[in-house]
Design a protein around this motif. Structure first.
Motif, PDB file in Angstrom:
ATOM      1  N   MET C   1       0.734  97.401 104.734  1.00 50.96           N
ATOM      2  CA  MET C   1       1.285  98.594 105.654  1.00 50.96           C
ATOM      3  C   MET C   1       2.021  99.589 104.043  1.00 50.96           C
ATOM      4  O   MET C   1       2.505 100.395 103.788  1.00 50.96           O
ATOM      5  N   ASN C   2       3.060  98.156 103.917  1.00 53.33           N
ATOM      6  CA  ASN C   2       2.937  98.135 102.056  1.00 53.33           C
ATOM      7  C   ASN C   2       2.579  99.440 102.012  1.00 53.33           C
ATOM      8  O   ASN C   2       3.273 100.478 101.230  1.00 53.33           O
ATOM      9  N   VAL C   3       1.833  99.337 100.675  1.00 56.36           N
ATOM     10  CA  VAL C   3       0.562  99.875  99.835  1.00 56.36           C
ATOM     11  C   VAL C   3       0.598 101.452 100.892  1.00 56.36           C
ATOM     12  O   VAL C   3       0.277 102.324  99.883  1.00 56.36           O
ATOM     13  N   TYR C   4       0.931 101.516 102.481  1.00 54.90           N
ATOM     14  CA  TYR C   4       0.176 102.707 102.499  1.00 54.90           C
ATOM     15  C   TYR C   4       1.822 103.688 102.668  1.00 54.90           C
ATOM     16  O   TYR C   4       1.893 104.952 103.092  1.00 54.90           O
ATOM     17  N   LEU C   5       2.657 103.197 102.336  1.00 59.48           N
ATOM     18  CA  LEU C   5       4.226 103.423 102.705  1.00 59.48           C
ATOM     19  C   LEU C   5       4.260 104.842 101.792  1.00 59.48           C
ATOM     20  O   LEU C   5       5.017 105.874 102.740  1.00 59.48           O
ATOM     21  N   LEU C   6       4.544 104.046 100.817  1.00 58.61           N
ATOM     22  CA  LEU C   6       4.192 105.308  99.801  1.00 58.61           C
ATOM     23  C   LEU C   6       3.735 107.469 100.150  1.00 58.61           C
ATOM     24  O   LEU C   6       4.528 107.991 100.594  1.00 58.61           O
ATOM     25  N   SER C   7       2.087 106.581 101.179  1.00 57.97           N
ATOM     26  CA  SER C   7       1.835 108.130 100.492  1.00 57.97           C
ATOM     27  C   SER C   7       2.239 108.432 102.025  1.00 57.97           C
ATOM     28  O   SER C   7       1.641 109.371 101.714  1.00 57.97           O
ATOM     29  N   LEU C   8       2.409 107.393 102.801  1.00 56.95           N
ATOM     30  CA  LEU C   8       3.045 108.089 104.231  1.00 56.95           C
ATOM     31  C   LEU C   8       3.580 108.726 104.275  1.00 56.95           C
ATOM     32  O   LEU C   8       4.234 110.390 104.585  1.00 56.95           O
ATOM     33  N   LEU C   9       5.047 108.382 102.539  1.00 57.24           N
ATOM     34  CA  LEU C   9       6.544 108.974 102.972  1.00 57.24           C
ATOM     35  C   LEU C   9       5.972 110.323 102.022  1.00 57.24           C
ATOM     36  O   LEU C   9       6.478 111.061 102.696  1.00 57.24           O
ATOM     37  N   VAL C  10       5.449 110.802 100.949  1.00 59.43           N
ATOM     38  CA  VAL C  10       4.736 112.093 100.750  1.00 59.43           C
ATOM     39  C   VAL C  10       4.050 112.316 101.778  1.00 59.43           C
ATOM     40  O   VAL C  10       4.690 114.259 101.452  1.00 59.43           O
ATOM     41  N   PHE C  11       3.236 112.433 102.194  1.00 60.11           N
ATOM     42  CA  PHE C  11       2.502 113.706 103.019  1.00 60.11           C
ATOM     43  C   PHE C  11       2.915 113.151 104.527  1.00 60.11           C
ATOM     44  O   PHE C  11       2.207 114.210 105.588  1.00 60.11           O
ATOM     45  N   SER C  12       3.776 112.453 104.477  1.00 59.42           N
ATOM     46  CA  SER C  12       4.312 113.032 106.360  1.00 59.42           C
ATOM     47  C   SER C  12       4.757 114.227 106.517  1.00 59.42           C
ATOM     48  O   SER C  12       5.333 114.246 108.034  1.00 59.42           O
ATOM     49  N   PRO C  13       5.392 115.600 105.839  1.00 60.79           N
ATOM     50  CA  PRO C  13       5.885 116.294 106.277  1.00 60.79           C
ATOM     51  C   PRO C  13       4.583 117.266 107.046  1.00 60.79           C
ATOM     52  O   PRO C  13       4.982 118.054 107.683  1.00 60.79           O
ATOM     53  N   LEU C  14       3.421 116.226 106.656  1.00 58.85           N
ATOM     54  CA  LEU C  14       2.217 117.146 106.803  1.00 58.85           C
ATOM     55  C   LEU C  14       1.958 117.040 108.498  1.00 58.85           C
ATOM     56  O   LEU C  14       1.921 117.981 109.373  1.00 58.85           O
ATOM     57  N   LEU C  15       2.957 116.433 108.774  1.00 63.62           N
ATOM     58  CA  LEU C  15       2.333 116.053 110.492  1.00 63.62           C
ATOM     59  C   LEU C  15       3.951 117.556 110.957  1.00 63.62           C
ATOM     60  O   LEU C  15       3.238 117.660 111.654  1.00 63.62           O
ATOM     61  N   GLY C  16       4.233 117.888 110.561  1.00 60.33           N
ATOM     62  CA  GLY C  16       5.574 118.732 110.917  1.00 60.33           C
ATOM     63  C   GLY C  16       5.077 119.914 110.683  1.00 60.33           C
ATOM     64  O   GLY C  16       5.023 121.328 110.997  1.00 60.33           O
ATOM     65  N   ILE C  17       3.946 120.382 109.804  1.00 57.75           N
ATOM     66  CA  ILE C  17       2.879 120.916 109.148  1.00 57.75           C
ATOM     67  C   ILE C  17       2.287 121.444 109.555  1.00 57.75           C
ATOM     68  O   ILE C  17       2.254 122.638 111.000  1.00 57.75           O
ATOM     69  N   VAL C  18       1.231 120.679 110.982  1.00 62.02           N
ATOM     70  CA  VAL C  18       0.851 120.796 112.072  1.00 62.02           C
ATOM     71  C   VAL C  18       1.857 120.954 113.208  1.00 62.02           C
ATOM     72  O   VAL C  18       0.880 122.280 113.276  1.00 62.02           O
ATOM     73  N   MET C  19       2.283 120.391 113.171  1.00 62.02           N
ATOM     74  CA  MET C  19       3.229 120.841 114.511  1.00 62.02           C
ATOM     75  C   MET C  19       4.219 122.235 114.470  1.00 62.02           C
ATOM     76  O   MET C  19       2.870 123.258 115.752  1.00 62.02           O
ATOM     77  N   VAL C  20       4.391 123.144 113.782  1.00 60.91           N
ATOM     78  CA  VAL C  20       4.284 124.197 113.075  1.00 60.91           C
ATOM     79  C   VAL C  20       3.204 124.876 113.609  1.00 60.91           C
ATOM     80  O   VAL C  20       3.378 126.446 113.967  1.00 60.91           O
ATOM     81  N   ALA C  21       2.776 124.716 112.369  1.00 61.08           N
ATOM     82  CA  ALA C  21       1.049 125.528 112.656  1.00 61.08           C
ATOM     83  C   ALA C  21       0.553 125.656 113.916  1.00 61.08           C
ATOM     84  O   ALA C  21      -0.037 126.667 114.152  1.00 61.08           O
ATOM     85  N   LEU C  22       0.609 125.413 114.857  1.00 59.43           N
ATOM     86  CA  LEU C  22       0.107 125.080 116.331  1.00 59.43           C
ATOM     87  C   LEU C  22       0.773 125.993 117.140  1.00 59.43           C
ATOM     88  O   LEU C  22       0.594 126.439 118.836  1.00 59.43           O
ATOM     89  N   MET C  23       2.508 126.407 116.551  1.00 63.00           N
ATOM     90  CA  MET C  23       2.909 127.581 117.531  1.00 63.00           C
ATOM     91  C   MET C  23       3.061 128.279 117.174  1.00 63.00           C
ATOM     92  O   MET C  23       1.755 128.464 116.619  1.00 63.00           O
ATOM     93  N   PRO C  24       2.503 129.161 118.829  1.00 65.71           N
ATOM     94  CA  PRO C  24       2.943 130.095 118.796  1.00 65.71           C
ATOM     95  C   PRO C  24       3.650 131.334 118.211  1.00 65.71           C
ATOM     96  O   PRO C  24       4.837 130.727 117.742  1.00 65.71           O
ATOM     97  N   LYS C  25       3.676 132.410 117.549  1.00 63.51           N
ATOM     98  CA  LYS C  25       4.237 133.083 115.985  1.00 63.51           C
ATOM     99  C   LYS C  25       6.133 132.939 116.613  1.00 63.51           C
ATOM    100  O   LYS C  25       6.527 133.286 116.221  1.00 63.51           O
ATOM    101  N   LYS C  26       5.753 133.442 117.449  1.00 64.09           N
ATOM    102  CA  LYS C  26       7.295 134.664 118.751  1.00 64.09           C
ATOM    103  C   LYS C  26       7.805 132.952 118.042  1.00 64.09           C
ATOM    104  O   LYS C  26       9.328 133.572 118.479  1.00 64.09           O
ATOM    105  N   GLU C  27       7.800 132.047 118.909  1.00 62.37           N
ATOM    106  CA  GLU C  27       8.055 131.282 118.915  1.00 62.37           C
ATOM    107  C   GLU C  27       9.987 130.586 118.249  1.00 62.37           C
ATOM    108  O   GLU C  27       9.268 129.435 117.647  1.00 62.37           O
ATOM    109  N   GLU C  28      10.433 131.604 118.210  1.00 65.17           N
ATOM    110  CA  GLU C  28      11.798 131.229 116.787  1.00 65.17           C
ATOM    111  C   GLU C  28      12.408 129.517 117.700  1.00 65.17           C
ATOM    112  O   GLU C  28      12.186 129.283 115.852  1.00 65.17           O
ATOM    113  N   ARG C  29      13.160 129.773 118.040  1.00 66.68           N
ATOM    114  CA  ARG C  29      13.597 128.428 118.627  1.00 66.68           C
ATOM    115  C   ARG C  29      12.729 127.509 118.534  1.00 66.68           C
ATOM    116  O   ARG C  29      12.936 126.333 117.133  1.00 66.68           O
ATOM    117  N   THR C  30      11.306 127.143 118.798  1.00 67.78           N
ATOM    118  CA  THR C  30      10.769 125.963 118.598  1.00 67.78           C
ATOM    119  C   THR C  30      10.019 125.927 117.176  1.00 67.78           C
ATOM    120  O   THR C  30      10.244 125.058 116.681  1.00 67.78           O
TER     121      THR C  30
END
Lengths: 508, 104, 507, 624
Positions: C1-30
């Motif tokens: 677990m420990n070993v992956y923590l840093l990579s997880l930290l560095v790449f954790s914004p990817l989660l947000g990237i995926v979420m935002v990418a899946l949103m339709p363009k117009k959904e400002e609030r979301t």
């Protein structure tokens, strides 16, 4: 040379070439006899099948020891295999591009020729990479050249296409003549046209006068060949020809032709001049002594390519200069011989990167310019809004061309730099020029991205992407990123398959 | 084969090459330009043949090479002329210096 | 677990990237919500790491090392040669920077509510930028560092050029070119080191350069070491930026959207300081020592130059831009002091300026949102219509001019403490800047908040409200807590600084 | 009790935070919070002082910041001086807050005012409790901010804005000097702690020049805060703040911090006679300099401000002539009577809404309480016998005499004459003669304002008796206790009796002269100088100091800034644009070469080849 000797040759080594040749012939026959109304576009898929088959047969040949047939005029060594793979891969993508090519004034009458000329040109390039002999080298070169002359002028009714093709022929002719003249001196010095034999003779050459002639020959061959890779001083045709030629042909010229050019340069330089003695004592080898010339031409090429590209408003011209600059980068690797450790990896990897990113870019350009009928930079405007995925793909290619990390272009440049620094004294000036050129290139590359993302679009025509082009884009994007993020996929492949290209010189 | 030294052939070839180059770079008529290029290629042929007979290590391959070269030169000329014709159809000119719609 | 923590930290914004990418363009609030949520995983992970650190877990446990790229085929010599590993690691210094990054990113994501268009693209780039920043501070080898470094460049280019103010494209270009040059110099140095030694691991290089390890292919001569050290300094001086490499940054600060300037001034500039500490000082301590005078000289130059220019600007953003140059000068001064106080002061200054600049630019964003201008002559008397805002502005200005009780004081104090030991003359010249800082900050802040209320800005209910309090309070809170109890920050740094001092040859 | 002394500054801080966070919703109720908290502080301070009489110095620290191996500490210390200051500060603050409740009635930002007062009190209390120089500096600046905020309280007034800015920047100049001094002292002695510093200084680790430099730098800090020449000009301007603020900050507490600083660092100054000289001369000069300006000012608060500057100079003079006790003593008495004067002046202003003494007059009968209170203060400051100012001033004169610097002594005597004169000028102008006011209905201030003044008046009368030649020198002995070696061991300055007599005479003379001119009008006002006389104008314009600063320093900085912005635009920008233009030019040339002429292309290629061959031939192969 009787029948038995003929049969004793391992013809299998030539299998990929035969397949390409056969496909080309079938295509031409079909083109000839098929009724007029028949859509020649389908021929492209046939051509593609041929290329894929050739590729498969080449892959099946990978594990074989290097062989040479036809009294060492045709060699299938690691070098040949490696670069033929690239050539076939690139050609496959270009055929797909060509399949989707739809210029505004139409191309139906020549579409058949269009495809099989690609194949013959490819055949020339493949022969070049496999040749162990000046004659085959030259024949391959000319096969490639002649086919591409026609390809450039394939839009018979287009003024630009005509002019481009004429310019290409004239410059090409001159370059061929210069190359050939140089080759004739090489023959005179060594008394042979077989590369292996020549290399032995040249290595033992200590006569000052002959060395001088050798030098003359070297420069003539080099300048002649710089035409093919569009490097200084023989680079000036490129912008004009690129502008006039149909987009798939431009992709072809900038990728396949360039690979072929580097193949022949490496073949000749590595097998002849690297071991040739550079002074009367035989203490220095020729390239070691004279690489300053290649280096300065490389530097010049980088500067010219990048600086003039700044002013271009026509996409194709811009990418012509960009491709000149990239030739310069590659020449850096050649000039430094990859520092002695990285040459083949570097060149091969860089060309792979170049295939992916450049074909990708031209795919986008082809798509947009066939829709708007213009090649101006402004056709990119608003792409980010209109078609975000296409814009992202384009961005990936551009970033790769600019050498931004995360893409293949970056790793490629990294390799080149490693080669320039590892020797003592390092080629710091050359590296400096290259890095400066890269920065200048940011200006025009990012200028394109500015068009894509920051400018409003003019027409809101929906962009339709043909499946062929779509495939090309996907392959190129994925390749650019994958090989950029995990370059060892490529490195391990060449190291495993080809080792250090040790069978390059030794003759069978 | 007496008397004529290798250098004479080489000089001849060089001169021929230079004439060809000069023609290719200066003549306005595209046909002459193409012919000049042929001249340059043939200069190389002279070299090849001369070396083949009188070179340091004479061998037949030079002549073989020149045969290939001749063929290729012919093909090149054919292609060149074909292209010139299609250009002429569109532009009604064979003058090289008028082919400058694409520049800078 | 420990070993992956840093990579997880560095790449954790990817989660947000995926979420935002899946949103339709117009959904400002979301999209805005998801964009903000995207910055939370790294925030929590960095808090977790921090708590681990304070509960006594050795940071080296989190190191990860995976074979990644092998250049060339040199197995005959040594299989490890020319291998670039994917290796991430942490020490006290990088932990602090990571925290700074995650906190400011989250707050900047909140501040991005003012983005008016194309939210999707904005947040995608924003989160990519965050990955780059996190990577820069955790990379354990130079190539990886460089890759992440460039990864911050490209999104920032687009963010500035697309969502900025009027002259945004020019600004994004000069950002790109200057940083391109800086990173090009950096790349050359990195690759020379790589080519000559066959490794890019920072620890290994440090050892080789300081212990005089042999290199296999071509030696690195003494003068080359100087050159490399100098090149490192120049590369990072462009990033920092130091006079005379600063003009890009002025444009960026003036033209980029405030939320991005928060990130830019808060974190991106700090990469320069981080680089000088890690590489200039870390890998070439000997050479760095002899260049220290130059470092301080340029530090003092920037400090005064920025201050003088900030004095005559009429655009508040430009005042802040020049003040950033000035404050980065303090960093250089501290780094050139070559003693614990100076270096620690420099690091403090980096963090403190990160927080202060972020807050200031957040306030600029708020201000622009309300008034549509940041020109000082057009503003005035904001204390009437926006008392809370003005209070924050004043507090922040005070922090910026080094008021005790705020983080800025601690750093300036330590820097001068260190500098008076090693370079008293330059330090004496430098203190003039402390006065000038007070002058220009008061001038700017008071022009805005004091005086007669300008008709342009006379509106009711303009003050900070709702969500806007979050960044303002969090940042001000951090500024004050560091200022009141600096050991909060000083603790984790001790190890790094001790190691640094050891290499530099004692105090 | 002393271990809980840290609570003393916390109470006002609580006021600040509560009032700030409540966001003005408490309105005038905010005053109660402020008053209660400060009262708590005051009681605690008083208890601490009581305890300190019996017990030794108390000091506690924690690690605050570690720099490498060095631990910087934070904490607090209760010694004699601190304990005394705590009481003074908390008391004056308490009284001022009480007073303000009446004075600031109806002010829109009432609770903000109390918040600022709380903040200032917190900072000031923190300052006096600081156990080391660094912490002192810490609060030193915070005090400055408190002052800045309160001066600029009427933020919409241009004068207030400028005054606040000026105050901050001018004290900042001093602060920087102090900071540098502290840093140099640290590198000299290796510590910020007072005790360790003094030990190191006495053991002589720092060279004499170094000591002088450090002492002077620290003194520069004091100069800035205490409004000594040449950094005095902010203090009169600071009167733009509300009057209670002037009483608290710019009379009793903050401006005295400079004196407190020098007193705290007294052993350091003692070690360098040159530094002492500087302190004494600066103090003496400032005393007479400011007094002379006060002679002609027409704004009641400005007169008091210059009087403050002058009195602070007096204290510096005392310290500079080794009169440690005298300085501290005067600091204490001055705090009471000057605060009283300001509050009384505030009461007057409150009543007739003007600060111009030309528009006052004849208020004695109308302001039944304020008048006598003002008179008490005036008498105290003038050194009227048996009031507090008399004793402390006497102590200073003694110290100066004893020190042997007769020029400074003479300055001090003249200054006390001037003080008596201008103070009574003020008094007579306000309270005697005919009413020149626009306001017809003059109302005495409410009792909430009078009460603090009464307390202060009481103190102004009696506080002198802690250190008198007759009833014992309790204060001096207590202050010296345990510090004899450090402070020079002089609990009371002895001098000839005629000094005391002369001091009384001089002040009476001043009072008499003022009486003659302004009350009885026996002498014309132009008796001393003509109104449009050159000398008068110089005084009226405060020796043109502000103008000089404006035209020298101000212009120099502005000029340099403009010069640098030209450099920025033309040199830094110029280099960049040169590079870009030349690259673009190259590109232009390159693309011009691309004429579209195919033969040109071939030609260039051939030329390239030819050049290569020529170079090769000349340098390379065969010919070499």
């Amino acid at each position: 040379m009787d029948w038995n000797t003929m049969l004793s040759y391992n013809w299998g080594a030539m299998m990929p070439e035969f397949i390409i040749l056969g496909t080309a012939m079938i295509l031409s026959i079909l083109d000839l006899f098929w009724p007029k109304h028949f859509n020649r576009r389908k021929l492209a898929w046939l051509a593609l099948t041929g290329i894929i088959l050739a590729c498969l047969s080449l892959i099946s040949l990978l594990s074989f020891e290097s062989v040479s047939i036809l009294s060492d005029t045709f060699r299938l060594d690691s070098f040949a295999k490696a670069f033929k793979l690239l050539l076939l891969f690139g050609a496959g993508l270009i055929i797909l591009l060509a399949e989707s090519y739809e210029p505004q004034e139409g191309l139906h009458e020549h579409r058949g020729e269009f495809y099989y000329l690609f194949l013959t040109a490819l055949l020339g390039a493949m022969i070049m990479s496999s040749s162990g002999d000046l004659i085959t080298l030259f024949v391959g070169l000319e096969l490639l050249s002649l086919s591409s002359y026609i390809l450039v002028g394939i839009r018979k009714h287009d003024l630009k296409s005509n002019e481009a093709s004429m310019k290409y022929v004239i410059n090409g002719g001159i370059s061929t003549a210069i190359t050939l003249f140089g080759m004739s001196y090489l023959y005179g010095v060594t008394g042979s046209v077989n590369l292996a034999e020549m290399s032995r003779t040249m290595a033992a050459l200590t006569d000052g006068q002959l060395q001088y002639i050798m030098g003359l020959a070297f420069f003539m061959v080099f300048v002649g060949l710089s035409f093919k890779i569009a490097a200084a001083p023989f680079h000036m045709w490129a912008p004009d020809v690129y502008e006039g030629a149909p987009t798939p042909v431009v992709a072809f010229l900038s990728v396949i032709s360039k690979i072929a050019g580097f193949v022949i340069i490496l073949r000749i330089f590595l097998s002849l001049f690297q071991t040739a003695s550079g002074d009367v004592f035989g203490a220095l080898d020729f390239l070691e002594k004279n690489n300053i010339y290649i280096a300065s031409l490389a530097g010049l090429t980088i500067i010219i390519g990048n600086v003039i590209a700044l002013r271009q408003q026509n996409l194709k011209r811009l990418f012509a200069y960009s491709s000149i600059a990239h030739a310069g980068y590659l020449l850096v690797a050649v000039a430094t011989l990859g520092g002695g450790y990285f040459l083949m990896d570097t060149v091969w990897y860089y060309l792979l990167a170049y295939v992916l990113m450049n074909i990708g870019v031209f795919a986008v350009i082809q798509l947009l310019s066939s829709q708007s009928g213009s090649d101006d930079i402004s056709i990119l405007a608003g792409l980010g809004k209109k078609s975000p995925y296409l814009a992202i793909a384009f961005t990936v290619f551009i970033l790769s061309l600019a050498g931004i990390p995360g893409t293949t272009g970056f790793i490629g440049k990294l390799n080149i730099f490693l080669g320039t620094f590892i020797t003592e004294p390092g080629h710091f000036v050359l590296a400096g020029i290259m890095i400066a050129g890269t920065i200048v290139s940011y200006v025009y590359y990012f200028g394109l991205l500015v068009q894509v993302f920051f400018r409003p679009f003019h027409s809101d025509k929906v962009i339709k992407i043909r499946s062929g082009l779509y495939t090309v884009l996907i392959i190129c994007v994925i390749g650019t990123i994958i090989f950029g993020v995990a370059p060892n996929l490529a490195f391990d492949f060449i190291h495993d398959q080809f080792g250090d290209f040790t069978d390059f010189i030794s003759s069978k | 084969m007496t008397g004529v030294p290798l250098s004479a052939y080489l000089v001849l070839a060089l001169v021929l090459f230079c004439i060809g180059l000069y023609g290719a770079l200066t003549k306005r008529n595209a046909v002459i330009v193409l012919i000049s290029i042929e001249l340059m290629l043939n200069a190389a042929n002279i070299n090849l043949v001369a070396f083949s007979k009188l070179g340091v290590t004479p061998s037949i391959t030079g002549q073989v090479f020149s045969l290939f070269t001749i063929t290729i030169a012919a093909a090149e000329a054919a292609v060149g002329l074909a292209i010139l014709m299609s250009l002429y159809r569109n532009r009604k000119t064979v003058n090289v210096d008028e082919m400058d719609i694409m520049k800078h | 677990m420990n070993v992956y923590l840093l990579s997880l930290l560095v790449f954790s914004p990817l989660l947000g990237i995926v979420m935002v990418a899946l949103m339709p363009k117009k959904e400002e609030r979301t999209i805005k919500q998801f964009g903000f949520f995207g910055t939370l995983p790294p925030l929590f992970l960095s808090f977790f790491l921090c708590s681990q650190y304070y509960s006594g877990v050795a940071l080296s446990l989190f190191d990860i090392k995976v074979n990644w790229i092998r250049f060339g085929n040199l197995e005959v010599y040594d299989p490890k040669l020319f291998t670039v590993n994917f290796e991430l690691g942490l020490d006290g210094l990088s932990l602090i920077f990571i925290l700074l990054t995650t906190i400011i990113s989250s707050l900047a994501a909140i501040a991005s509510i003012y983005i008016k268009q194309e939210w999707k693209g904005y947040y995608l780039l924003f989160l990519i930028l965050e990955i780059g920043m996190l990577g820069v501070f955790t990379a354990e080898n130079l190539i990886l560092f460089f890759i992440f470094f460039e990864m911050t460049l490209i999104p920032a280019f687009f963010l500035i050029g697309r969502w900025g103010f009027l002259e945004r494209e020019k600004a994004s270009y000069s950002f790109l070119i200057y940083n391109g040059i800086g990173s090009a110099v950096l790349l050359v140095v990195i690759l020379i080191l790589f080519a000559r030694t066959g490794t890019t691991n920072i620890a290994a290089l440090t050892q080789m350069m300081t212990m005089g390890g042999v290199s296999l292919f071509a030696p690195i001569s003494g003068s080359m070491k100087y050159g490399l050290c100098l090149a490192f300094l120049i590369a990072f001086a462009v990033k920092l930026p130091v006079f005379p490499f600063h003009s890009w940054m002025v444009r960026v600060h003036a033209e980029a959207p405030p939320s991005i300037v928060m990130i830019h001034a808060g974190v991106l500039l700090k990469i320069g300081a981080y680089g000088i500490i890690r590489f200039g000082m870390g890998i070439f301590p000997e050479q760095y020592k002899s260049l220290a005078f130059t470092v301080v000289l340029f530090g003092v130059l920037s400090f005064l130059y920025g201050a003088f220019l900030a004095l005559v600007q009429t655009d508040f953003k430009l005042v802040l831009a020049y003040s950033s140059i000035s404050h980065m000068g303090i960093v250089m001064m501290g780094l050139g002091a070559l003693n614990e106080a100076g270096i620690q002061g420099a690091i403090f200054q980096v963090i403190s300026h990160g927080l202060i600049a972020a807050l200031l630019f957040f306030l600029v964003g708020v201000l622009y949102e309300r008034t549509g201008t940041t020109m000082l002559p057009k503003l005035g008397g904001l204390a009437k219509s926006m008392p809370v805002f003005s209070g924050f502005m004043l507090a922040c200005g005070m922090a910026s001019l080094g008021l005790p009780g705020m983080s800025g004081f601690i750093s300036e104090f330590m820097v001068f403490l260190g500098l008076f030991k090693s370079q008293p003359t330059l330090a004496a010249v430098g203190v003039i800047g402390l006065i000038l800082t007070a002058v220009y900050i008061l001038r700017a802040v008071m022009l805005m908040t004091f005086g007669k209320t300008n008709s342009l800005v006379e509106k009711e209910k303009w003050d900070l409200k709702g969500l806007e309090f979050v960044p303002a309070l969090v940042l001000l809170g951090l500024i004050i807590s560091v200022g009141v109890y600096p050991n909060l920050l000083g603790g984790p740094l001790q190890g790094t600084i001790e190691a640094m001092m050891l290499a530099l040859g004692g105090r | 009790m002393m271990e809980n002394a840290w609570l003393i500054p916390i109470f006002p801080l609580v006021t600040f935070l509560v009032l700030l966070l409540s966001g003005g919703r408490l309105r005038e109720r905010g005053a109660y919070i402020g008053i209660i908290c400060t009262l708590a502080s005051f009681i605690l301070s008083l208890l601490v002082l009581m305890e300190r009489f019996k017990e030794p110095t108390y000091k506690i620290t924690i690690d605050w910041l570690s720099i490498g191996g060095t631990q910087l500490k934070a904490g607090f210390e209760i010694n004699q001086l601190n304990a005394l200051m705590l009481v003074i500060v908390s008391l004056v603050s308490l009284l001022v807050q009480l007073y303000s409740k009446g004075y600031m009635k109806g002010e829109e930002r009432f609770s903000t005012f109390y918040a600022y007062l709380g903040f200032f009190t917190f900072a000031m209390l923190g300052l006096v409790m600081a156990p080391n120089l660094l912490q002192l500096y810490f609060f030193w600046e915070l005090v400055g901010v408190g002052s800045f905020l309160l001066i600029g309280f009427y933020y919409y007034k241009q004068e207030a804005k400028n005054a606040a800015k000026k105050a901050f920047i001018m004290t900042r100049i001093g602060d920087v000097g102090l900071l540098v001094g502290i840093i140099l002292l640290f590198w000299g002695t290796g510590s910020f702690e007072y005790g360790e510093i003094f030990q190191a200084v006495q053991s002589g680790v720092i060279s004499n020049e170094g000591l002088t430099l450090i002492a002077i730098l620290i003194f520069i800090g004091a100069v800035g805060k205490s409004g000594q020449f040449p950094l005095h000009s902010w203090l009169p301007d600071a009167m733009e703040g509300p009057t209670p603020v002037s009483a608290l900050i710019h009379a009793a507490t903050m401006v005295a911090a400079g004196v407190y600083l020098v007193a705290t660092m007294f052993p350091l100054f003692l070690a360098s006679s040159a530094a002492m000289q500087v302190v004494a001369i600066t103090g003496g000069f400032t005393a007479i300099f400011a007094a002379s300006i006060a002679l002609v000012q027409k704004d009641v608060k400005r007169v008091l401000a210059y009087s403050t500057v002058s009195q602070l100079g007096f204290m510096m003079l005392a310290l500079g002539t080794a009169g440690y006790v005298a300085g501290v003593f005067h600091l204490m008495t001055h705090a009471f009577f000057k605060a009283l004067l300001f509050l009384a002046a505030g009461s007057v202003i409150h009543a007739i809404h003007t600060q111009d003494i030309e528009k006052m007059g004849g208020l004695w009968g109308k302001l039944n309480w304020t008048g006598p209170l003002f008179l008490t203060g005036t008498l105290a400051i003038s050194g009227f016998p048996l009031l507090s100012g008399f004793f402390s001033k006497d102590e200073i004169l003694m110290a100066a005499w004893e020190n042997g610097n007769y020029l400074l002594f003479a300055l001090a005597v003249i200054t006390s004459f001037l003080t008596a004169f201008y103070m009574f000028r003020l008094f007579f102008m306000i309270f005697t003669g005919e009413s020149r006011s626009q306001v017809k209905q003059v109302k005495e201030s409410p009792s909430i304002m009078l009460l603090p003044m009464l307390v202060l008046a009481f103190l102004a009368v009696i506080s002198g008796y802690v250190q008198t030649p007759w009833f014992g020198t309790f204060l001096g002995e207590w202050l010296m206790e345990g510090n004899e070696t450090l402070l020079g061991g002089n609990s009371h300055s002895e001098g000839p009796v005629w000094i005391m007599v002369m001091a009384v005479l001089v002040s009476l003379a001043g009072i008499f002269l003022a009486y003659m001119i302004y009350a009885k009008k026996k002498l014309p006002r132009s008796w001393l100088v003509q109104e449009n006389n050159e000398f008068y104008r110089v005084l009226d314009n405060k020796y043109y100091i502000d103008e000089i600063y404006h035209f020298t320093v101000g212009y120099a900085i502005k000029g340099l800034s403009l010069f640098l912005s030209y450099i920025e635009r033309f040199i830094v920008g110029g280099v960049v644009s040169t590079v870009t233009i030349s690259i673009e030019g190259l590109g232009k040339i390159g693309s011009k070469l691309q004429t579209g002429q195919v033969q040109r292309y071939g030609m260039i290629a051939f030329l390239g080849l030819a050049v290569l061959l020529v170079i090769f031939a000349v340098t390379g192969g065969y010919l070499r």
